[in-house]
Design a protein around this motif. Structure first.
Motif, short mmCIF file in Angstrom:
data_model
loop_
_atom_site.label_atom_id
_atom_site.label_comp_id
_atom_site.label_asym_id
_atom_site.label_seq_id
_atom_site.Cartn_x
_atom_site.Cartn_y
_atom_site.Cartn_z
N MET A 222 -12.12 -2.35 -11.92
CA MET A 222 -12.19 -3.23 -10.76
C MET A 222 -11.28 -2.77 -9.62
O MET A 222 -11.63 -2.87 -8.45
CB MET A 222 -11.82 -4.65 -11.18
N SER A 223 -10.10 -2.28 -9.96
CA SER A 223 -9.18 -1.86 -8.90
C SER A 223 -9.74 -0.68 -8.11
O SER A 223 -9.68 -0.65 -6.88
CB SER A 223 -7.83 -1.49 -9.51
N TYR A 310 -16.88 -8.92 18.38
CA TYR A 310 -15.61 -8.71 17.68
C TYR A 310 -15.88 -8.38 16.21
O TYR A 310 -16.89 -8.83 15.63
CB TYR A 310 -14.73 -9.95 17.75
N VAL A 311 -14.97 -7.61 15.64
CA VAL A 311 -15.00 -7.30 14.22
C VAL A 311 -13.78 -7.96 13.57
O VAL A 311 -12.66 -7.84 14.08
CB VAL A 311 -14.96 -5.78 13.96
N PHE A 312 -14.01 -8.66 12.45
CA PHE A 312 -12.91 -9.30 11.71
C PHE A 312 -12.94 -8.80 10.27
O PHE A 312 -14.00 -8.64 9.66
CB PHE A 312 -13.05 -10.83 11.74
N TYR A 313 -11.74 -8.59 9.74
CA TYR A 313 -11.60 -8.00 8.40
C TYR A 313 -10.47 -8.74 7.67
O TYR A 313 -9.37 -8.92 8.22
CB TYR A 313 -11.26 -6.52 8.53
N VAL A 314 -10.73 -9.21 6.44
CA VAL A 314 -9.72 -9.93 5.66
C VAL A 314 -9.57 -9.27 4.30
O VAL A 314 -10.54 -8.80 3.69
CB VAL A 314 -10.10 -11.42 5.48
N THR A 315 -8.33 -9.20 3.84
CA THR A 315 -8.01 -8.73 2.48
C THR A 315 -7.17 -9.79 1.80
O THR A 315 -6.14 -10.21 2.34
CB THR A 315 -7.24 -7.40 2.52
N ASN A 344 -3.73 -9.65 -10.12
CA ASN A 344 -3.38 -9.19 -8.78
C ASN A 344 -4.43 -8.24 -8.19
O ASN A 344 -4.11 -7.22 -7.58
CB ASN A 344 -2.01 -8.52 -8.78
N GLN A 345 -5.71 -8.55 -8.38
CA GLN A 345 -6.78 -7.76 -7.79
C GLN A 345 -6.96 -8.16 -6.32
O GLN A 345 -6.71 -9.29 -5.93
CB GLN A 345 -8.07 -7.96 -8.56
N SER A 346 -7.42 -7.20 -5.50
CA SER A 346 -7.65 -7.45 -4.08
C SER A 346 -9.14 -7.55 -3.81
O SER A 346 -9.95 -6.83 -4.40
CB SER A 346 -7.04 -6.33 -3.22
N GLY A 347 -9.49 -8.44 -2.90
CA GLY A 347 -10.87 -8.58 -2.45
C GLY A 347 -10.91 -8.53 -0.93
O GLY A 347 -10.00 -9.03 -0.26
N SER A 348 -11.94 -7.93 -0.36
CA SER A 348 -12.04 -7.77 1.10
C SER A 348 -13.46 -8.08 1.56
O SER A 348 -14.41 -8.05 0.78
CB SER A 348 -11.68 -6.33 1.51
N ASN A 349 -13.55 -8.37 2.86
CA ASN A 349 -14.86 -8.51 3.48
C ASN A 349 -14.70 -8.36 4.98
O ASN A 349 -13.60 -8.56 5.53
CB ASN A 349 -15.52 -9.84 3.13
#
Length: 389
Positions: A222-223, A310-315, A344-349
């Motif tokens: 997953m990482s 606009y472009v928005f990015y979250v982690t 402590n996995q990270s997710g983004s979109n």
């Protein structure tokens, strides 16, 4: 009682003596006077004795009455004790009957338990046999899975290396474009168009390959898959940047862009963890970059200073084994969602939005609990303008 008998005996002796004195009174006058004196004394003593006897009899009667009262009280107490003994005996008998019933029930339960135990022992043997066969199958499956994982890991490692190399090549291409954009001739637009098409095709191929490979991987990868997803988003941002350059060059905006202020953009992060956060807007108080002053670090809300695209990015990073889901919100409506879960996995979109001046964009809680970050933010929020109207 003995004292009364003794006094009665004395009175009898005195009476006999008096009778003897009377019989011998005629014999001698000289003795008469003496006997008279003696008789008077005896009579006086008899009177005293009678009075003493009466007094003692009264005392004796009082003692008898007291004794009767004591006997009556003792009889009442004996009756009360007998009644209590009877009640206690009845209570004990009832308790004994209840204990007997419980013992009987326990015996019956024990018999039932022994029967069930026999049945369970027989079924346990069958279950043990099934478990042994399942363990054998599980070991075989584990061996096959480990082999598959090794193959998938090798393939993903190769794929990640290819992606990294492609990102580096694309970054170098962007740097060369920025350095020579003003020195190009009439064929610049054509080369930019070709580079854009090549980058788009490259991005499409990479996305398809990564998606096919990552769909076959398991939880242990997953990482690495999260890093691959971030690389995809960076490629998307690079392609969007290429499109922006193409549009600006095509429309002749490059010269005027030199006179404009810096583009609207921001990056903010969180420098600490909060394993209780479970509602509202996620505020990113640490501002790393903020031109155009669109992002408010006290509320976590970006307010569009002007119309544009606009472009928005979250982690987002999960806290320990908990999961967390967040949405990028425009004017109260959810647009995209990022998720992170376990260890402590990270997710983004990422999302591209058309905003009017005054529109508001934020990162809001959807479900789960808590997030993780560090002094160098691993939970962050980024936005920038790629085109204005």
């Amino acid at each position: 009682m003995f004292r009364l008998i003794f006094m009665l005996c004395l009175l009898s002796q005195f009476a006999l003596h008096a009778d003897a004195v009377r019989l011998n009174s005629s014999s001698s006058e000289s003795l008469l006077n003496a006997d008279t004196t003696v008789l008077r004394q005896l009579l006086n003593q008899e009177t005293l004795i009678r009075m003493s006897v009466v007094k003692n009899v009264h005392n004796l009667m009082k003692d008898v009455v007291t004794l009767k009262d004591s006997m009556t009280s003792l009889q009442s107490e004996v009756i009360s004790i007998k009644q209590k003994s009877k009640d206690e005996k009845d209570y004990v008998m009832k308790e004994l009957e209840g204990i007997k019933r419980q013992i009987k029930l326990l015996n019956e339960t024990q018999m039932i338990f022994e029967e069930n135990l026999k049945k369970q022992n027989s079924s346990g043997l069958n279950l043990l046999n099934m478990l042994e066969s399942s363990q054998a199958e599980g070991r075989a499956f584990q061996t096959d899975t480990l082999k598959s994982l090794e193959e998938v890991k090798k393939n993903n490692t190769d794929e990640l290396s290819d992606i990294t190399m492609q990102v580096r090549v694309l970054s170098a291409s962007l740097m060369r474009l920025n350095e020579h954009v003003q020195q190009q001739d009439d064929s610049f637009h054509e080369r930019i168009e070709n580079n854009y098409k090549a980058a788009s095709a490259l991005f499409t191929n990479v996305s398809i390959n990564v998606q096919e490979k990552t769909n076959a991987s398991l939880h242990d990868l997953m990482s690495k898959l999260s890093e691959t997803k971030q690389n995809q988003l960076r490629l998307s941002a690079a392609v969007l940047s290429l499109e922006w350059f193409k549009n600006n060059i095509t429309g002749g905006v490059m010269e005027s862009s030199k006179k404009r202020n810096a583009p609207i953009a921001f990056t903010a992060g969180v420098t600490g963890s909060d394993h209780y956060w479970s509602s509202g807007i996620l505020v990113f108080p640490t501002v790393l970059y903020n031109t155009g002053r669109g992002y408010d670090s006290s509320t976590g809300i970006f307010t569009s200073p002007e119309d544009g695209t606009y472009v928005f990015y979250v982690t987002i990073t999960s806290y320990n084994s908990k999961s967390i889901y967040v949405d990028i919100i425009k004017n109260g409506l959810s647009k995209v969602r990022a998720k992170a879960y376990s260890s402590n996995q990270s997710g983004s979109n990422m999302v591209v939005l058309s905003l009017d001046r005054g529109d508001k964009v934020s990162v809001n809680f959807h479900s789960g609990r808590g997030y993780y970050s560090a002094s160098t933010p691993v939970t962050s929020f980024t936005g920038f303008q790629i085109c204005c109207f």
